[in-house]
Write a protein that holds these residues in place. Structure first.
Motif, PDB file in Angstrom:
ATOM      1  N   TRP A 175       0.835  -1.201   0.000  1.00 13.18           N
ATOM      2  CA  TRP A 175       0.000   0.000   0.000  1.00 13.18           C
ATOM      3  C   TRP A 175       0.864   1.243   0.000  1.00 13.18           C
ATOM      4  N   GLN A 176       0.449   2.252  -0.765  1.00 14.33           N
ATOM      5  CA  GLN A 176       1.148   3.539  -0.822  1.00 14.33           C
ATOM      6  C   GLN A 176       0.162   4.641  -0.471  1.00 14.33           C
ATOM      7  N   LYS A 177       0.543   5.498   0.463  1.00 13.74           N
ATOM      8  CA  LYS A 177      -0.306   6.632   0.848  1.00 13.74           C
ATOM      9  C   LYS A 177      -0.141   7.769  -0.137  1.00 13.74           C
ATOM     10  N   SER A 178      -1.195   8.556  -0.255  1.00 12.95           N
ATOM     11  CA  SER A 178      -1.157   9.742  -1.091  1.00 12.95           C
ATOM     12  C   SER A 178      -0.068  10.697  -0.603  1.00 12.95           C
ATOM     13  N   CYS A 207      -1.223  13.403   1.815  1.00 14.47           N
ATOM     14  CA  CYS A 207      -1.624  12.998   3.157  1.00 14.47           C
ATOM     15  C   CYS A 207      -0.703  13.637   4.189  1.00 14.47           C
ATOM     16  N   ASN A 254      -4.304   9.304  10.327  1.00 12.97           N
ATOM     17  CA  ASN A 254      -4.758   8.080   9.680  1.00 12.97           C
ATOM     18  C   ASN A 254      -5.930   8.287   8.739  1.00 12.97           C
ATOM     19  N   CYS A 314      -6.077   8.933   5.297  1.00 15.31           N
ATOM     20  CA  CYS A 314      -5.365   9.092   4.035  1.00 15.31           C
ATOM     21  C   CYS A 314      -5.872   8.089   3.010  1.00 15.31           C
ATOM     22  N   GLU A 351      -5.085   5.403   0.228  1.00 17.13           N
ATOM     23  CA  GLU A 351      -3.982   4.506  -0.100  1.00 17.13           C
ATOM     24  C   GLU A 351      -4.344   3.724  -1.354  1.00 17.13           C
ATOM     25  N   GLU A 405      -9.079   3.727   2.610  1.00 12.96           N
ATOM     26  CA  GLU A 405      -8.759   4.826   3.514  1.00 12.96           C
ATOM     27  C   GLU A 405      -7.964   4.227   4.664  1.00 12.96           C
ATOM     28  N   SER A 406      -6.862   4.838   5.017  1.00 14.58           N
ATOM     29  CA  SER A 406      -5.990   4.264   6.041  1.00 14.58           C
ATOM     30  C   SER A 406      -6.662   4.160   7.403  1.00 14.58           C
ATOM     31  N   PRO A 422      -8.843   0.364   7.015  1.00 11.33           N
ATOM     32  CA  PRO A 422      -8.218  -0.408   5.937  1.00 11.33           C
ATOM     33  C   PRO A 422      -8.932  -1.705   5.567  1.00 11.33           C
TER      34      PRO A 422
END
Length: 64
Positions: free
Chosen positions: A6-9, A12, A16, A18, A20, A32-33, A36
């Motif tokens: 998973w990669q966050k924006s 962000c 928590n 964010c 992803e 959404e982190s 999840p």
């Protein structure tokens, strides 16, 4: 079962809440982190179309 990376924006901040994204080669997954467990699966092309629409203001609303 493949473990997704998973990669966050990059937009962000701290915390928590964010967006992803992950891919497995054929599908793209969004979540959404903060929650999840809830994951949306779609195609990379559709994610690309969504990002293009966001970039060009397709979802912008005028506040009145």
């Amino acid at each position: 079962m493949t473990t997704l990376a998973w990669q966050k924006s990059t937009y962000c901040g701290e915390g928590n809440s964010c967006v992803e994204i992950a891919t497995d080669g054929g599908n793209a997954y969004l979540r959404e982190s903060e929650d999840p467990v809830v994951t949306v699966a779609t195609s990379p092309e559709r994610v690309g179309a969504l990002l293009t629409a966001v970039k060009y203001g397709r979802f912008d609303r005028t506040l009145r």
